[in-house]
Structure formats: structure tokens, C-alpha cells
Design a protein around this motif. Structure first.
Motif, mmCIF file in Angstrom:
data_model
loop_
_atom_site.group_PDB
_atom_site.id
_atom_site.type_symbol
_atom_site.label_atom_id
_atom_site.label_comp_id
_atom_site.label_asym_id
_atom_site.label_seq_id
_atom_site.Cartn_x
_atom_site.Cartn_y
_atom_site.Cartn_z
ATOM 1 N N GLU A 1 48.486 50.075 35.943
ATOM 2 C CA GLU A 1 49.778 49.908 35.274
ATOM 3 C C GLU A 1 50.097 48.433 35.071
ATOM 4 N N SER A 2 49.737 47.616 36.031
ATOM 5 C CA SER A 2 49.993 46.176 35.933
ATOM 6 C C SER A 2 49.098 45.522 34.883
ATOM 7 N N LEU A 3 47.862 46.006 34.751
ATOM 8 C CA LEU A 3 47.001 45.506 33.674
ATOM 9 C C LEU A 3 47.586 45.867 32.311
ATOM 10 N N LEU A 4 48.143 47.059 32.205
ATOM 11 C CA LEU A 4 48.795 47.461 30.960
ATOM 12 C C LEU A 4 50.024 46.590 30.702
ATOM 13 N N ALA A 5 50.782 46.299 31.735
ATOM 14 C CA ALA A 5 51.951 45.421 31.589
ATOM 15 C C ALA A 5 51.530 44.050 31.080
ATOM 16 N N GLN A 6 50.430 43.562 31.582
ATOM 17 C CA GLN A 6 49.902 42.274 31.131
ATOM 18 C C GLN A 6 49.609 42.314 29.631
ATOM 19 N N ARG B 1 59.754 39.658 32.210
ATOM 20 C CA ARG B 1 60.217 38.982 30.992
ATOM 21 C C ARG B 1 61.247 37.894 31.294
ATOM 22 N N ARG B 2 61.924 38.009 32.411
ATOM 23 C CA ARG B 2 62.924 37.008 32.792
ATOM 24 C C ARG B 2 62.293 35.697 33.291
ATOM 25 N N MET B 3 61.013 35.733 33.567
ATOM 26 C CA MET B 3 60.333 34.564 34.115
ATOM 27 C C MET B 3 59.984 33.577 33.000
ATOM 28 N N VAL B 4 59.834 32.308 33.355
ATOM 29 C CA VAL B 4 59.465 31.279 32.381
ATOM 30 C C VAL B 4 58.124 31.621 31.738
ATOM 31 N N ASP B 5 57.175 32.099 32.536
ATOM 32 C CA ASP B 5 55.861 32.485 32.028
ATOM 33 C C ASP B 5 55.563 33.915 32.498
ATOM 34 N N PRO B 6 56.007 34.905 31.729
ATOM 35 C CA PRO B 6 55.836 36.299 32.155
ATOM 36 C C PRO B 6 54.380 36.695 32.418
ATOM 37 N N VAL B 7 53.452 36.217 31.598
ATOM 38 C CA VAL B 7 52.047 36.602 31.769
ATOM 39 C C VAL B 7 51.488 36.005 33.064
ATOM 40 N N ALA B 8 51.845 34.771 33.359
ATOM 41 C CA ALA B 8 51.404 34.158 34.621
ATOM 42 C C ALA B 8 52.013 34.895 35.814
ATOM 43 N N SER B 9 53.242 35.356 35.669
ATOM 44 C CA SER B 9 53.880 36.104 36.756
ATOM 45 C C SER B 9 53.166 37.419 37.003
ATOM 46 N N VAL B 10 52.794 38.115 35.930
ATOM 47 C CA VAL B 10 52.025 39.355 36.102
ATOM 48 C C VAL B 10 50.652 39.029 36.686
ATOM 49 N N ALA C 1 49.967 36.676 38.807
ATOM 50 C CA ALA C 1 50.172 36.486 40.250
ATOM 51 C C ALA C 1 50.386 37.824 40.946
ATOM 52 N N TYR C 2 51.099 38.719 40.285
ATOM 53 C CA TYR C 2 51.313 40.054 40.833
ATOM 54 C C TYR C 2 49.975 40.781 40.981
ATOM 55 N N LEU C 3 49.158 40.738 39.925
ATOM 56 C CA LEU C 3 47.837 41.366 39.961
ATOM 57 C C LEU C 3 46.955 40.759 41.049
ATOM 58 N N ALA C 4 47.033 39.455 41.235
ATOM 59 C CA ALA C 4 46.233 38.797 42.276
ATOM 60 C C ALA C 4 46.584 39.343 43.657
ATOM 61 N N GLY C 5 47.861 39.618 43.887
ATOM 62 C CA GLY C 5 48.269 40.217 45.159
ATOM 63 C C GLY C 5 47.667 41.593 45.359
ATOM 64 N N LEU C 6 47.594 42.358 44.288
ATOM 65 C CA LEU C 6 46.965 43.681 44.365
ATOM 66 C C LEU C 6 45.468 43.548 44.625
ATOM 67 N N ALA C 7 44.826 42.601 43.954
ATOM 68 C CA ALA C 7 43.385 42.386 44.126
ATOM 69 C C ALA C 7 43.059 41.947 45.557
ATOM 70 N N GLU C 8 43.914 41.135 46.139
ATOM 71 C CA GLU C 8 43.688 40.703 47.528
ATOM 72 C C GLU C 8 43.725 41.896 48.472
ATOM 73 N N ARG D 1 38.817 40.971 38.986
ATOM 74 C CA ARG D 1 39.754 39.855 38.817
ATOM 75 C C ARG D 1 39.615 39.167 37.463
ATOM 76 N N ALA D 2 38.483 39.344 36.791
ATOM 77 C CA ALA D 2 38.300 38.752 35.469
ATOM 78 C C ALA D 2 39.282 39.349 34.455
ATOM 79 N N LEU D 3 39.871 40.493 34.771
ATOM 80 C CA LEU D 3 40.852 41.109 33.884
ATOM 81 C C LEU D 3 42.225 40.452 33.974
ATOM 82 N N ILE D 4 42.426 39.614 34.980
ATOM 83 C CA ILE D 4 43.701 38.907 35.115
ATOM 84 C C ILE D 4 43.699 37.760 34.110
#
Length: 145
Positions: free
Chosen positions: A20-25, A45-54, A56-63, A74-77
Motif C-alpha cells: 500500500e505504501s509503494l502505491l502511495a508513493q 501531502r502536508r509534508m514539504v517533500d511528500p515523496v521523501a516522507s513516504v 522514509a516511511y517505506l524504509a522503516g517497513l523495510a528495516e 529497497r530499490a523500489l523506494i
């Protein structure tokens, strides 16, 4: 997309959250027509860089996937966080976190009783990207009957 720490998600929940997070990206990069109005995207969307925020979110899931011996690509991030540029912190209300915790407990009691039992002995906490602030359930959350 859960505000809860990925270590609290059962196997199915973690994998579904990754997808779902990859789709959000993709949505935030304008690469798909579906899913564009999903309420969870509001906070990104409220973040300065929404894609970078997603990212970072994905990186937490990958960890968390790594910790469990799973392999998430992780190459999909699209914009992975870097040590030189840590991701901007996001907030989640205590009410939202509590709401998601109750929802996760209900899901796991139905699909993974052993995982549910494990959850009953731990405290819930947020995804590493989030700081908890006092408040009710987020306004973008859809509360079912």
C-alpha cells in the motif's frame, strides 16, 4: 498505512502495508490514477517533500522486514532517506495511534491468534518516522461502524 511501529504488524499486515505504501508513493509521484483520494495520503501531502516522507516511511517497513528475515526490495523506494539528509519528522495524534492499535488487535484476533496474543503483552508505539502529539483520531481517518 499504519502509524504503528512496523514491529507490531503481523506478517500479513506488514506485507500489505509495504504494498500500500509503494502505491502511495506512485500516487504522490503522479504515476497512477487510482488511490489518489485515500485519506492516509493527507498527512504525506502536508509534508514539504511528500515523496521523501513516504520513502522514509517505506524504509522503516523495510528495516522491520530485514529484522524478520523477509526481503523487501529497497530499490523500489523512490527517495530513500540518507544519513546526510534525515527525513522530516511527522506527527500522529495519540487518539489516532490508539484507534489503530484497537483496529490492529481486532484484525489479528481474527487472522493470527498467536500474533494477537503476543500483542497483548506489549505497549503500542509509533512508526519511527512519527512523533506522538496529544489529540483525537485524525480528521482524515474513516471510522467504520
Amino acid at each position: 498505512m499504519w502509524s504503528l511501529h512496523p514491529s507490531l504488524l503481523d506478517r500479513r499486515g506488514l506485507v500489505a502495508c509495504w504494498r500500500e505504501s509503494l502505491l502511495a508513493q506512485k500516487v504522490l509521484r503522479g504515476q497512477t490514477k487510482g488511490y489518489r483520494n485515500h485519506p492516509q495520503l493527507t498527512r504525506f501531502r502536508r509534508m514539504v517533500d511528500p515523496v521523501a516522507s513516504v520513502g522514509a516511511y517505506l524504509a522503516g517497513l523495510a528495516e522491520e522486514a530485514d529484522a524478520r528475515g523477509f526481503t523487501f526490495n529497497r530499490a523500489l523506494i523512490e527517495v530513500p532517506p540518507s544519513a546526510a539528509m534525515p527525513p522530516a519528522r511527522m506527527t500522529v495524534t495519540s487518539g489516532q495511534l490508539d484507534h489503530e492499535w484497537t483496529h490492529l488487535l481486532a484484525k489479528t484476533v481474527a487472522r493470527d491468534t498467536a500474533w494477537h496474543e503476543r500483542l497483548t503483552s506489549v505497549e503500542h508505539r509509533p512508526h519511527p518516522l512519527f512523533d506522538v502529539v496529544p489529540g483525537p483520531v485524525e480528521e482524515w481517518e474513516i471510522i467504520g461502524d
